[in-house]
Structure formats: C-alpha cells, structure tokens
Design a protein around this motif. Sequence first.
Motif, mmCIF file in Angstrom:
data_model
loop_
_atom_site.group_PDB
_atom_site.id
_atom_site.type_symbol
_atom_site.label_atom_id
_atom_site.label_comp_id
_atom_site.label_asym_id
_atom_site.label_seq_id
_atom_site.Cartn_x
_atom_site.Cartn_y
_atom_site.Cartn_z
ATOM 1 N N GLY A 14 0.787 -1.238 0.000
ATOM 2 C CA GLY A 14 0.000 0.000 0.000
ATOM 3 C C GLY A 14 0.812 1.277 0.000
ATOM 4 N N ARG A 16 2.718 2.559 -2.490
ATOM 5 C CA ARG A 16 2.807 3.259 -3.779
ATOM 6 C C ARG A 16 1.719 2.751 -4.722
ATOM 7 N N GLY A 17 1.543 3.443 -5.850
ATOM 8 C CA GLY A 17 0.765 2.943 -6.970
ATOM 9 C C GLY A 17 -0.688 2.621 -6.647
ATOM 10 N N ILE A 18 -1.171 1.541 -7.235
ATOM 11 C CA ILE A 18 -2.571 1.158 -7.103
ATOM 12 C C ILE A 18 -2.911 0.918 -5.630
ATOM 13 N N THR A 36 0.673 -3.137 4.010
ATOM 14 C CA THR A 36 2.062 -3.571 4.070
ATOM 15 C C THR A 36 2.901 -2.816 3.044
ATOM 16 N N TYR A 37 4.205 -2.822 3.299
ATOM 17 C CA TYR A 37 5.172 -2.243 2.362
ATOM 18 C C TYR A 37 6.486 -2.971 2.604
ATOM 19 N N SER A 40 9.682 1.098 0.726
ATOM 20 C CA SER A 40 9.383 2.536 0.671
ATOM 21 C C SER A 40 8.815 3.062 1.997
ATOM 22 N N SER A 65 5.959 -9.755 1.119
ATOM 23 C CA SER A 65 5.016 -10.779 0.654
ATOM 24 C C SER A 65 5.716 -12.060 0.199
ATOM 25 N N ASN A 91 -2.888 -6.845 -3.123
ATOM 26 C CA ASN A 91 -2.438 -5.974 -4.217
ATOM 27 C C ASN A 91 -0.960 -6.115 -4.538
ATOM 28 N N ARG A 110 10.285 -15.881 -7.311
ATOM 29 C CA ARG A 110 9.904 -14.627 -6.651
ATOM 30 C C ARG A 110 8.525 -14.162 -7.148
ATOM 31 N N ILE A 114 5.298 -13.904 -4.477
ATOM 32 C CA ILE A 114 4.616 -12.632 -4.183
ATOM 33 C C ILE A 114 3.243 -12.574 -4.846
ATOM 34 N N SER A 141 -4.688 -9.164 -13.248
ATOM 35 C CA SER A 141 -4.273 -8.353 -14.395
ATOM 36 C C SER A 141 -5.029 -8.801 -15.622
ATOM 37 N N GLY A 186 -5.968 -3.171 -16.713
ATOM 38 C CA GLY A 186 -5.079 -3.026 -17.857
ATOM 39 C C GLY A 186 -4.000 -2.026 -17.489
HETATM 40 P P1 NDP Z 1 4.078 -0.553 -8.083
HETATM 41 O O1 NDP Z 1 5.342 -1.254 -8.416
HETATM 42 O O2 NDP Z 1 3.880 0.842 -8.552
HETATM 43 O O3 NDP Z 1 3.788 -0.641 -6.516
HETATM 44 C C1 NDP Z 1 3.922 -1.891 -5.900
HETATM 45 C C2 NDP Z 1 3.521 -1.811 -4.460
HETATM 46 O O4 NDP Z 1 3.625 -3.141 -3.911
HETATM 47 C C3 NDP Z 1 4.413 -0.914 -3.643
HETATM 48 O O5 NDP Z 1 3.660 -0.321 -2.612
HETATM 49 C C4 NDP Z 1 5.439 -1.908 -3.061
HETATM 50 O O6 NDP Z 1 5.903 -1.513 -1.782
HETATM 51 C C5 NDP Z 1 4.592 -3.142 -2.880
HETATM 52 N N1 NDP Z 1 5.390 -4.361 -2.928
HETATM 53 C C6 NDP Z 1 6.198 -4.784 -3.936
HETATM 54 N N2 NDP Z 1 6.781 -5.934 -3.597
HETATM 55 C C7 NDP Z 1 6.347 -6.236 -2.344
HETATM 56 C C8 NDP Z 1 6.608 -7.294 -1.444
HETATM 57 N N3 NDP Z 1 7.465 -8.279 -1.753
HETATM 58 N N4 NDP Z 1 5.977 -7.285 -0.243
HETATM 59 C C9 NDP Z 1 5.128 -6.285 0.093
HETATM 60 N N5 NDP Z 1 4.863 -5.250 -0.711
HETATM 61 C C10 NDP Z 1 5.467 -5.225 -1.919
HETATM 62 O O7 NDP Z 1 2.935 -1.504 -8.708
HETATM 63 P P2 NDP Z 1 1.450 -1.174 -9.194
HETATM 64 O O8 NDP Z 1 0.770 -0.285 -8.240
HETATM 65 O O9 NDP Z 1 1.507 -0.826 -10.625
HETATM 66 O O10 NDP Z 1 0.830 -2.662 -9.112
HETATM 67 C C11 NDP Z 1 0.052 -3.104 -8.015
HETATM 68 C C12 NDP Z 1 -0.630 -4.419 -8.422
HETATM 69 O O11 NDP Z 1 -1.375 -4.203 -9.619
HETATM 70 C C13 NDP Z 1 0.344 -5.550 -8.736
HETATM 71 O O12 NDP Z 1 -0.184 -6.772 -8.294
HETATM 72 C C14 NDP Z 1 0.411 -5.531 -10.264
HETATM 73 O O13 NDP Z 1 0.772 -6.787 -10.791
HETATM 74 C C15 NDP Z 1 -1.019 -5.156 -10.593
HETATM 75 N N6 NDP Z 1 -1.227 -4.589 -11.919
HETATM 76 C C16 NDP Z 1 -0.629 -3.406 -12.298
HETATM 77 C C17 NDP Z 1 -0.865 -2.893 -13.552
HETATM 78 C C18 NDP Z 1 -0.244 -1.623 -14.034
HETATM 79 O O14 NDP Z 1 -0.327 -1.342 -15.249
HETATM 80 N N7 NDP Z 1 0.354 -0.813 -13.184
HETATM 81 C C19 NDP Z 1 -1.739 -3.596 -14.514
HETATM 82 C C20 NDP Z 1 -2.327 -4.806 -14.005
HETATM 83 C C21 NDP Z 1 -2.067 -5.267 -12.753
HETATM 84 P P3 NDP Z 1 7.401 -0.960 -1.482
HETATM 85 O O15 NDP Z 1 7.718 0.082 -2.494
HETATM 86 O O16 NDP Z 1 7.293 -0.430 -0.084
HETATM 87 O O17 NDP Z 1 8.290 -2.156 -1.565
#
Ligand code: NDP
Length: 246
Positions: A14, A16-18, A36-37, A40, A65, A91, A110, A114, A141, A186
């Motif tokens: 949670g 970054r990103g989605i 979780t994170y 970051s 994860s 997520n 890996r 995850i 996805s 997407g």
């Molecule tokens: P980002 O890479 O932008 O963000 C990923 C997030 O997941 C970060 O908060 C990161 O935390 C966390 N994260 C990564 N690895 C781990 C881990 N091992 N344990 C715990 N937390 C972890 O990804 P998106 O937001 O783009 O993607 C989120 C989900 O959406 C994923 O499942 C991805 O496959 C899916 N998705 C994304 C699409 C896209 O176009 N963006 C399209 C379709 C699906 P930290 O930085 O703290 O490590």
Amino acid sequence: NHILKNKRALITGGSRGIGAAIVKRLASEGADVAFTYTSSPDRANEIVQAVQALGVQALAIHADSADAREVVAAVEDTVNKLGSIDILVNNAGVLAIGPIDDFTLADFDRTFAINVRAVFVATQAAVKHMKEGGRIINIGSTNAERMPFAGGGVYAMSKSALQGLVQGLSRDLGPRGITINNVQPGPIATDMNPSEGEFAEILKKQIAVARYGTVDEVAGLVAYLAGPESGYITGANLMIDGGFSA
Ligand code: NDP
C-alpha cells in the motif's frame, strides 16, 4: 454515506501505486486501514499521515510478501491493532519480464511467491477472523487473459493462477457470506508501468480508449467490491482495462 464505516481493511503493498490509492479510497469511505510495504518507508509514512487526516486509523506494516510468515504476521497485526479484519486486498505484486532463454528460476520463484503464494497465505490467515460480509479482493491483471508481447509469460501465468484461486475459493467462502474476486486492471500509470515512453506508446495502441487508466479508477472498483452492495459478486474476474482485452 461512509459505506465502509466500522470496517477494518488490510491492503498488501500500500505504499505506492494502485495499493496506495486503494488505501486512501477505503479510508475515505470510513474504513480503518492497515497496509504492508517493503522498501518505501517514507512513502508508507506519507500514506499514514494522509489517512489519519481523514479521521480513521492507519497502520503501516513492514512485511515482505515473498515470506509467508511475514504475510501471516501482517494479518495478525491488523487483527490485534484494528480489532479484526473485514476486507483483505491482495495488491502487492511484481513484474519480472524476460525472454524465455534468459528467464531465471529465481525470478520465476519470486514472481510466484509474491503474486500467487502470498495471496493464498493472506487469504487463509484473514478468513480465520472474517465474519459474514467479509470481502477478499485480489489485484490480478488483464494479462491473465491477454498477453500481447513476448517476455511476459511468467507474469501472465501468475495472474491467471489467481483466476482459478478465486473461482475455487468462492465455493469455500460463499456459505460463510464472504466474497472473493479478482480485479484485473489493464495498463495503469504507476512506477511499475509508466504512462509515457516507447513501451507506453506501444501499449496505448492496444487500448480501446487509447489511454492509460488511473490508480483512482481501480480504487473505485475495489471500493465498490468492498462495500455492502456487491454481495452477489463472487468468484469473478472483473476487467478494468479500457478495452485492452476486448
Ligand atoms: P508498483 O510497483 O507501482 O507498486 C507496488 C507496491 O507493492 C508498492 O507499494 C510496493 O511496496 C509493494 N510491494 C512490492 N513488492 C512487495 C513485497 N514483496 N511485499 C510487500 N509489498 C510489496 O505496482 P502497481 O501499483 O503498478 O501494481 C500493483 C498491483 O497491480 C500488482 O499486483 C500488479 O501486478 C497489478 N497490476 C498493475 C498494472 C499496471 O499497469 N500498473 C496492470 C495490471 C495489474 P514498497 O515500495 O514499499 O516495496
């Protein structure tokens, strides 16, 4: 109109990103949120501040994860600190792309740890505590059904695996009044998939609406699935991909 008032949610990944957009959206609907994170901490802290400003509880949990014990501990931490768990959003995910000749077993393992194993582990740990009305939402996805370029086979397989998982688990959880679904985005503009650049231009040609989606568009669908009106949706794989797979 806080549809998630008195609900407690855990979102994996949670910071970054989605995931970050989902954390903020569920909090704005009144839920107390844990997330979780891994790498970051500063971003995680910013999200905590933003959520607390909405007047609900926020909890950032360092948990990788890839490690099943840390995933279970994150669920237990949520239950202990927020009181229980009503909503789990799986997520956290990684994207390892590479041609078949070079793809390493380490990247394969890996990706599965995850994107797939952690989803099962968190779900199993969470449903021990979930009452009727519980909600499990995975971020899959569109690539589960359509992977129009080379090098993404293992990622696509990891997201297809989630389809079988939610279809099967809907049968375990339905009688308990708990739903489980996949949200299948997407191309969404995040660090994982930036909306500008050469690769983005190739992708945009495949999207019916000819643009990337936003994290808030995905968070809106997740909020609906987390809420009280979605009780008849379970075992479903819901595309939110601008027609990428159409
Ligand atoms: P980002 O890479 O932008 O963000 C990923 C997030 O997941 C970060 O908060 C990161 O935390 C966390 N994260 C990564 N690895 C781990 C881990 N091992 N344990 C715990 N937390 C972890 O990804 P998106 O937001 O783009 O993607 C989120 C989900 O959406 C994923 O499942 C991805 O496959 C899916 N998705 C994304 C699409 C896209 O176009 N963006 C399209 C379709 C699906 P930290 O930085 O703290 O490590």
